[in-house]
Design a protein around this motif. Structure first.
Motif, PDB file in Angstrom:
ATOM      1  N   VAL A   1       2.160  14.319  -9.559  1.00 32.01           N
ATOM      2  CA  VAL A   1       2.838  15.615  -9.718  1.00 32.01           C
ATOM      3  C   VAL A   1       3.559  15.726 -11.050  1.00 32.01           C
ATOM      4  CG1 VAL A   1       3.080  15.980  -7.236  1.00 32.01           C
ATOM      5  CG2 VAL A   1       4.933  14.894  -8.507  1.00 32.01           C
ATOM      6  N   SER A   2       3.799  14.601 -11.732  1.00 35.63           N
ATOM      7  CA  SER A   2       4.474  14.678 -13.031  1.00 35.63           C
ATOM      8  C   SER A   2       3.488  14.657 -14.199  1.00 35.63           C
ATOM      9  CB  SER A   2       5.494  13.543 -13.187  1.00 35.63           C
ATOM     10  OG  SER A   2       4.856  12.291 -13.128  1.00 35.63           O
ATOM     11  N   GLU A   3       2.476  13.784 -14.151  1.00 34.57           N
ATOM     12  CA  GLU A   3       1.535  13.654 -15.262  1.00 34.57           C
ATOM     13  C   GLU A   3       0.122  14.096 -14.896  1.00 34.57           C
ATOM     14  OE1 GLU A   3       1.651   9.584 -16.531  1.00 34.57           O
ATOM     15  OE2 GLU A   3       3.834   9.535 -16.452  1.00 34.57           O
ATOM     16  N   GLY A   4      -0.318  13.823 -13.676  1.00 37.73           N
ATOM     17  CA  GLY A   4      -1.672  14.119 -13.247  1.00 37.73           C
ATOM     18  C   GLY A   4      -2.601  12.952 -13.537  1.00 37.73           C
ATOM     19  N   PHE A   5      -3.793  13.008 -12.973  1.00 36.99           N
ATOM     20  CA  PHE A   5      -4.796  11.970 -13.161  1.00 36.99           C
ATOM     21  C   PHE A   5      -6.054  12.572 -13.764  1.00 36.99           C
ATOM     22  CE2 PHE A   5      -2.178  10.275  -9.725  1.00 36.99           C
ATOM     23  CZ  PHE A   5      -1.908   9.015 -10.223  1.00 36.99           C
ATOM     24  N   LYS A   6      -6.789  11.755 -14.515  1.00 40.26           N
ATOM     25  CA  LYS A   6      -7.993  12.227 -15.188  1.00 40.26           C
ATOM     26  C   LYS A   6      -9.038  11.121 -15.210  1.00 40.26           C
ATOM     27  CE  LYS A   6      -9.517  14.206 -19.566  1.00 40.26           C
ATOM     28  NZ  LYS A   6      -9.092  14.654 -20.887  1.00 40.26           N
ATOM     29  N   LYS A   7     -10.263  11.465 -14.852  1.00 44.23           N
ATOM     30  CA  LYS A   7     -11.400  10.560 -14.966  1.00 44.23           C
ATOM     31  C   LYS A   7     -12.425  11.262 -15.848  1.00 44.23           C
ATOM     32  CE  LYS A   7     -11.042   7.205 -11.677  1.00 44.23           C
ATOM     33  NZ  LYS A   7     -11.479   5.865 -11.674  1.00 44.23           N
ATOM     34  N   SER A   8     -13.026  10.496 -16.755  1.00 43.36           N
ATOM     35  CA  SER A   8     -14.021  11.064 -17.665  1.00 43.36           C
ATOM     36  C   SER A   8     -15.358  10.392 -17.454  1.00 43.36           C
ATOM     37  CB  SER A   8     -13.576  10.880 -19.117  1.00 43.36           C
ATOM     38  OG  SER A   8     -12.374  11.567 -19.349  1.00 43.36           O
ATOM     39  N   LEU A   9     -16.412  11.193 -17.463  1.00 44.31           N
ATOM     40  CA  LEU A   9     -17.776  10.707 -17.307  1.00 44.31           C
ATOM     41  C   LEU A   9     -18.591  11.169 -18.504  1.00 44.31           C
ATOM     42  CD1 LEU A   9     -17.416  12.179 -13.950  1.00 44.31           C
ATOM     43  CD2 LEU A   9     -18.534   9.985 -13.917  1.00 44.31           C
ATOM     44  N   GLU A  10     -19.635  10.402 -18.806  1.00 48.51           N
ATOM     45  CA  GLU A  10     -20.540  10.809 -19.874  1.00 48.51           C
ATOM     46  C   GLU A  10     -21.968  10.788 -19.345  1.00 48.51           C
ATOM     47  OE1 GLU A  10     -20.083   8.196 -23.191  1.00 48.51           O
ATOM     48  OE2 GLU A  10     -20.457   6.405 -22.022  1.00 48.51           O
ATOM     49  N   ILE A  11     -22.764  11.712 -19.842  1.00 48.44           N
ATOM     50  CA  ILE A  11     -24.155  11.846 -19.412  1.00 48.44           C
ATOM     51  C   ILE A  11     -25.036  11.380 -20.556  1.00 48.44           C
ATOM     52  CG2 ILE A  11     -25.920  13.452 -18.642  1.00 48.44           C
ATOM     53  CD1 ILE A  11     -23.627  15.225 -17.607  1.00 48.44           C
ATOM     54  N   ARG A  12     -25.933  10.431 -20.260  1.00 46.53           N
ATOM     55  CA  ARG A  12     -26.849   9.908 -21.278  1.00 46.53           C
ATOM     56  C   ARG A  12     -28.279  10.091 -20.805  1.00 46.53           C
ATOM     57  NH1 ARG A  12     -24.393   4.258 -23.614  1.00 46.53           N
ATOM     58  NH2 ARG A  12     -22.419   5.121 -24.299  1.00 46.53           N
ATOM     59  N   GLY A  13     -29.120  10.551 -21.718  1.00 47.38           N
ATOM     60  CA  GLY A  13     -30.529  10.740 -21.424  1.00 47.38           C
ATOM     61  C   GLY A  13     -31.046  11.965 -22.147  1.00 47.38           C
ATOM     62  N   ALA A  14     -32.311  11.937 -22.521  1.00 49.27           N
ATOM     63  CA  ALA A  14     -32.918  13.056 -23.236  1.00 49.27           C
ATOM     64  C   ALA A  14     -33.010  14.260 -22.305  1.00 49.27           C
ATOM     65  CB  ALA A  14     -34.301  12.679 -23.735  1.00 49.27           C
ATOM     66  N   GLY A  15     -32.370  15.340 -22.680  1.00 49.17           N
ATOM     67  CA  GLY A  15     -32.398  16.559 -21.890  1.00 49.17           C
ATOM     68  C   GLY A  15     -31.382  16.585 -20.761  1.00 49.17           C
TER      69      GLY A  15
ATOM     70  N   LEU B   1       0.832  -1.202   0.000  1.00 46.03           N
ATOM     71  CA  LEU B   1       0.000   0.000   0.000  1.00 46.03           C
ATOM     72  C   LEU B   1       0.867   1.253   0.000  1.00 46.03           C
ATOM     73  CD1 LEU B   1      -2.753   1.490   0.434  1.00 46.03           C
ATOM     74  CD2 LEU B   1      -2.281   1.278   2.866  1.00 46.03           C
ATOM     75  N   SER B   2       1.881   1.273   0.834  1.00 43.78           N
ATOM     76  CA  SER B   2       2.750   2.453   0.927  1.00 43.78           C
ATOM     77  C   SER B   2       3.482   2.704  -0.382  1.00 43.78           C
ATOM     78  CB  SER B   2       3.762   2.264   2.056  1.00 43.78           C
ATOM     79  OG  SER B   2       3.092   2.109   3.279  1.00 43.78           O
ATOM     80  N   ARG B   3       3.944   1.638  -1.020  1.00 37.12           N
ATOM     81  CA  ARG B   3       4.638   1.792  -2.297  1.00 37.12           C
ATOM     82  C   ARG B   3       3.693   2.338  -3.359  1.00 37.12           C
ATOM     83  NH1 ARG B   3       4.779   0.728  -7.745  1.00 37.12           N
ATOM     84  NH2 ARG B   3       6.874   0.438  -8.489  1.00 37.12           N
ATOM     85  N   SER B   4       2.448   1.828  -3.386  1.00 39.10           N
ATOM     86  CA  SER B   4       1.460   2.298  -4.364  1.00 39.10           C
ATOM     87  C   SER B   4       1.088   3.760  -4.118  1.00 39.10           C
ATOM     88  CB  SER B   4       0.211   1.429  -4.320  1.00 39.10           C
ATOM     89  OG  SER B   4       0.504   0.132  -4.748  1.00 39.10           O
ATOM     90  N   LEU B   5       0.924   4.147  -2.865  1.00 37.96           N
ATOM     91  CA  LEU B   5       0.591   5.537  -2.556  1.00 37.96           C
ATOM     92  C   LEU B   5       1.717   6.479  -2.986  1.00 37.96           C
ATOM     93  CD1 LEU B   5      -1.004   5.167   0.983  1.00 37.96           C
ATOM     94  CD2 LEU B   5      -2.174   5.697  -1.149  1.00 37.96           C
ATOM     95  N   LEU B   6       2.958   6.086  -2.710  1.00 39.42           N
ATOM     96  CA  LEU B   6       4.097   6.909  -3.100  1.00 39.42           C
ATOM     97  C   LEU B   6       4.227   6.991  -4.619  1.00 39.42           C
ATOM     98  CD1 LEU B   6       6.523   8.567  -2.219  1.00 39.42           C
ATOM     99  CD2 LEU B   6       7.827   6.451  -2.042  1.00 39.42           C
ATOM    100  N   ASN B   7       4.013   5.884  -5.306  1.00 36.52           N
ATOM    101  CA  ASN B   7       4.070   5.877  -6.769  1.00 36.52           C
ATOM    102  C   ASN B   7       2.968   6.769  -7.359  1.00 36.52           C
ATOM    103  OD1 ASN B   7       5.143   4.983  -9.266  1.00 36.52           O
ATOM    104  ND2 ASN B   7       3.444   3.558  -9.468  1.00 36.52           N
ATOM    105  N   ASN B   8       1.767   6.727  -6.782  1.00 36.99           N
ATOM    106  CA  ASN B   8       0.675   7.575  -7.262  1.00 36.99           C
ATOM    107  C   ASN B   8       0.967   9.055  -7.022  1.00 36.99           C
ATOM    108  OD1 ASN B   8      -0.820   5.445  -8.221  1.00 36.99           O
ATOM    109  ND2 ASN B   8      -2.025   5.237  -6.366  1.00 36.99           N
ATOM    110  N   MET B   9       1.645   9.365  -5.933  1.00 36.66           N
ATOM    111  CA  MET B   9       2.027  10.753  -5.686  1.00 36.66           C
ATOM    112  C   MET B   9       3.007  11.233  -6.760  1.00 36.66           C
ATOM    113  SD  MET B   9       2.504  10.603  -1.547  1.00 36.66           S
ATOM    114  CE  MET B   9       3.283  12.188  -1.408  1.00 36.66           C
ATOM    115  N   ILE B  10       3.971  10.386  -7.108  1.00 38.40           N
ATOM    116  CA  ILE B  10       4.975  10.764  -8.108  1.00 38.40           C
ATOM    117  C   ILE B  10       4.333  10.917  -9.488  1.00 38.40           C
ATOM    118  CG2 ILE B  10       7.032   9.924  -9.310  1.00 38.40           C
ATOM    119  CD1 ILE B  10       7.863   8.692  -6.568  1.00 38.40           C
ATOM    120  N   ILE B  11       3.445   9.997  -9.846  1.00 33.09           N
ATOM    121  CA  ILE B  11       2.747  10.104 -11.130  1.00 33.09           C
ATOM    122  C   ILE B  11       1.857  11.343 -11.148  1.00 33.09           C
ATOM    123  CG2 ILE B  11       0.995   9.023 -12.599  1.00 33.09           C
ATOM    124  CD1 ILE B  11       2.142   6.309 -11.707  1.00 33.09           C
TER     125      ILE B  11
END
Length: 181
Positions: free
Chosen positions: A79-93, A67-77
């Motif tokens: 500050v260098s690349e950043g993270f992005k999540k994308s969502l889509e909205i479906r439905g009339a209106g 867990l500690s290694r993964s948390l540290l790796n995610n911190m490094i990624i």
């Protein structure tokens, strides 16, 4: 021993890691992240390689290693690349609009839903139906995306709602599907 925890972490160029006891500060081109790790974890920096090890090998502390290694790796990624999540909205209106400090959702309620973004998280709207959540903290990006999705999760009968890009929604048949004439 943890297989994940044994893997060394290579620092990309432009990222600086300061380690003081259990406190780690990671600085990069996109920002700065800080975290206080468990006292049982030993973090060492040798040049551009960071290794995570355990001080003691008790059963309760072995789970913290990977867990500690993964948390540290995610911190490094982050500050260098950043993270992005994308969502889509479906439905009339159904649609989203950018608002000051967040977004406004119109997803079938009698009122609009305003969602404020926490500090360090950037939420953008593209073509009124695509929402992108970006930031350097992986946990905060995922939490904000989950908060947006929870306003109107996709329905099992119609499929309308807010979903992650690429998410497969299992659809149920209606009550008239088994009827024979």
């Amino acid at each position: 021993m943890s297989r994940v925890g044994l893997n060394p972490i290579e620092l990309p160029s432009g990222v600086d890691v300061a380690i003081e006891d259990s406190d780690v500060v990671v600085k990069g081109p996109k920002g700065t992240l800080e975290y206080h790790f468990h006292e049982a974890v030993n973090i060492e920096k040798n040049g551009d390689i960071i290794s995570v090890s355990l001080k003691d090998s008790h059963k309760t502390e072995k789970g913290i290693h990977g867990l500690s290694r993964s948390l540290l790796n995610n911190m490094i990624i982050g500050v260098s690349e950043g993270f992005k999540k994308s969502l889509e909205i479906r439905g009339a209106g159904y649609r989203a609009q950018p608002a000051k400090g967040g977004i406004t959702l119109f997803v079938g309620f009698s009122h609009s839903v305003d969602i404020k973004s926490p500090e360090g998280i950037n939420v953008t709207v593209e073509e009124n139906v695509n929402v992108h959540v970006e930031g350097i903290d992986k946990q905060a990006v995922g939490q904000q995306a989950a908060r947006i999705r929870s306003i109107r999760p996709p329905g099992v009968y119609t499929g309308k709602g807010i979903r992650y890009v690429g998410e497969q929604v299992r659809r149920k048949q209606g009550k008239g599907a088994g009827r024979k004439e």
